[in-house]
Design an enzyme around this catalytic site. Structure first.
Site, PDB file in Angstrom:
ATOM      1  CB  VAL A  12      37.700  42.846  46.890  1.00  0.00           C
ATOM      2  CG1 VAL A  12      36.197  43.037  46.719  1.00  0.00           C
ATOM      3  CG2 VAL A  12      38.085  41.412  46.526  1.00  0.00           C
ATOM      4  NE  ARG A  40      49.265  46.681  56.335  1.00  0.00           N
ATOM      5  CZ  ARG A  40      49.293  45.378  56.119  1.00  0.00           C
ATOM      6  NH1 ARG A  40      50.353  44.671  56.473  1.00  0.00           N
ATOM      7  NH2 ARG A  40      48.258  44.759  55.580  1.00  0.00           N
ATOM      8  CB  SER A  41      45.492  50.856  54.587  1.00  0.00           C
ATOM      9  OG  SER A  41      44.277  50.618  55.276  1.00  0.00           O
ATOM     10  NE  ARG A 101      30.374  34.546  51.358  1.00  0.00           N
ATOM     11  CZ  ARG A 101      31.602  34.300  50.904  1.00  0.00           C
ATOM     12  NH1 ARG A 101      32.133  33.095  51.055  1.00  0.00           N
ATOM     13  NH2 ARG A 101      32.293  35.253  50.313  1.00  0.00           N
ATOM     14  CB  CYS A 131      34.551  34.272  43.837  1.00  0.00           C
ATOM     15  SG  CYS A 131      35.844  33.155  44.428  1.00  0.00           S
ATOM     16  CB  SER A 161      43.339  37.138  41.326  1.00  0.00           C
ATOM     17  OG  SER A 161      42.467  36.379  40.516  1.00  0.00           O
ATOM     18  N   GLY A 162      42.326  34.766  43.481  1.00  0.00           N
ATOM     19  CA  GLY A 162      41.375  34.392  44.512  1.00  0.00           C
ATOM     20  C   GLY A 162      41.980  34.409  45.902  1.00  0.00           C
ATOM     21  CE  LYS A 215      34.612  29.909  52.489  1.00  0.00           C
ATOM     22  NZ  LYS A 215      35.690  30.851  52.083  1.00  0.00           N
ATOM     23  NE  ARG A 237      44.185  29.416  44.888  1.00  0.00           N
ATOM     24  CZ  ARG A 237      43.162  30.180  45.257  1.00  0.00           C
ATOM     25  NH1 ARG A 237      42.460  30.858  44.359  1.00  0.00           N
ATOM     26  NH2 ARG A 237      42.808  30.261  46.533  1.00  0.00           N
ATOM     27  CG  HIS A 244      37.925  31.628  40.260  1.00  0.00           C
ATOM     28  ND1 HIS A 244      39.259  31.950  40.274  1.00  0.00           N
ATOM     29  CD2 HIS A 244      37.482  31.781  41.554  1.00  0.00           C
ATOM     30  CE1 HIS A 244      39.617  32.282  41.512  1.00  0.00           C
ATOM     31  NE2 HIS A 244      38.559  32.187  42.295  1.00  0.00           N
TER      32      HIS A 244
END
Length: 338
Positions: A12, A40-41, A101, A131, A161-162, A215, A237, A244
């Protein structure tokens, strides 16, 4: 504008950068973009608009002073831990996690549906919805404008990819392994996803619905300002890489007609109607991947409920379902501040 991205190295995070560029979002050329990530990144670099930007490690000492918008997508735990760090100098945090949220003092915003809620953010935090919820409510809003909704049933068909970039890689590797006669590895999902469907996204709750399904139940009510709306979801899934899909059944306080709903869909922002069964035209993930709008088709009368309608939705959940919606929130605010 000065913009920060938290979780810049993730799927994302990369999509945030692509969307900001595609939308020609006004970012100062000098010092207008800062990237944050894990230890790490940190130190790795990402190119944006012809310049290299180094990812900084996010810590309690990170300085967000001068930042106008901070787009965060590093998980709920990280968002909760660092919210005060991000917002203490006035940055508006647009958070892609589930952390805030359902908090009463944090607006949950889809600009096409409830954009004005973004101006009531006392904690300096705006939540980006789940999403699947984003994709759903973009289509529910034009129907609700015809008549208040009473019931929404939805079955989702959610791409790999979710679950992140590693989940996409796992699906590819599972297909390769099975075609080679090897035993596929299962790490990112509860079961093998290749050549399979898994009716289980996120953990199960006490009522046997998953957190993903709950959700949708809770977030749809909040975004639509409809606490009495009946919502029921089953989230599945599927072995699709990206985008999606959702099958939706809707009822309202007065009977809905297909013609009226189609007219409302055609006029709605962020929604594209692709609905010609005779020509086998309907939205599919392969066509919607990488696209900005939500696509709707298979619109028809609900044969099980007089006055109800049913239809099919597809949206790119990394784009409209995450990064694009967050950027559109910022654009909505900027457009109305002028």
């Amino acid at each position: 504008m000065k913009v920060a991205i938290v979780g810049a190295s993730g799927a994302v995070g990369h999509e945030f950068l692509r969307v900001l560029d595609e939308q020609n979002f006004p970012i100062d050329a000098e010092g207008g973009l800062r990237l944050f990530g894990s230890k790490r990144s940190a130190g790795s670099s990402i190119e944006f608009r012809g310049r290299e930007y180094v990812i900084e490690e996010l810590t309690e000492e990170s300085d967000f002073s001068g930042i106008d918008f901070a787009f965060t997508s590093a998980g709920a735990g990280t968002s909760r831990r660092f919210a005060d760090v991000i917002t203490r100098h006035g940055a508006l945090m647009i958070d892609n996690s589930s952390a805030f949220r359902m908090d009463d003092d944090v607006p949950l915003v889809v600009p096409e549906v409830n954009g004005d809620d973004a101006f009531n953010a006392p904690r300096g935090i705006i939540a980006n919805p789940n999403c699947t919820t984003i994709i759903l409510v973009v289509a529910l809003k034009p129907i609700a404008d015809i008549a208040p909704l009473t019931r929404v049933h939805v079955a989702t068909y959610q791409a790999a990819s979710g679950a992140g970039a590693a989940a996409m890689d796992e699906l590819i590797e599972q297909h390769r392994a099975m075609q080679a006669g090897e035993e596929p590895k299962v790490e990112k999902f509860a079961h093998r996803l290749a050549f399979n469907l898994i009716p289980h996204i996120d953990v199960f709750t006490d009522n046997d619905y998953t957190k993903e399904e709950m959700k949708m139940y809770n977030e749809t009510k909040k975004i639509m300002h409809a606490p009495g709306l009946d919502v029921s979801a089953t989230c599945v899934r599927v072995p699709v890489m990206r985008a999606h899909s959702e099958a939706v059944w809707v009822e309202a306080e007065k009977p809905l007609t297909v013609d009226a709903v189609r007219e409302a869909f055609n006029a709605a922002p962020g929604l594209v109607v692709v609905d010609n069964p005779g020509e086998m035209l309907y939205p599919m993930p392969k066509d919607v991947t990488g696209q900005d709008p939500v696509y709707v088709g298979r619109l028809r009368e609900d044969l099980s409920q007089k006055g109800g309608v049913t239809f099919w939705l597809v949206g790119d959940q990394i784009k409209k379902g995450a990064a694009l919606n967050a950027v559109q929130i910022a654009q909505y605010i900027l457009a109305r501040r002028k």
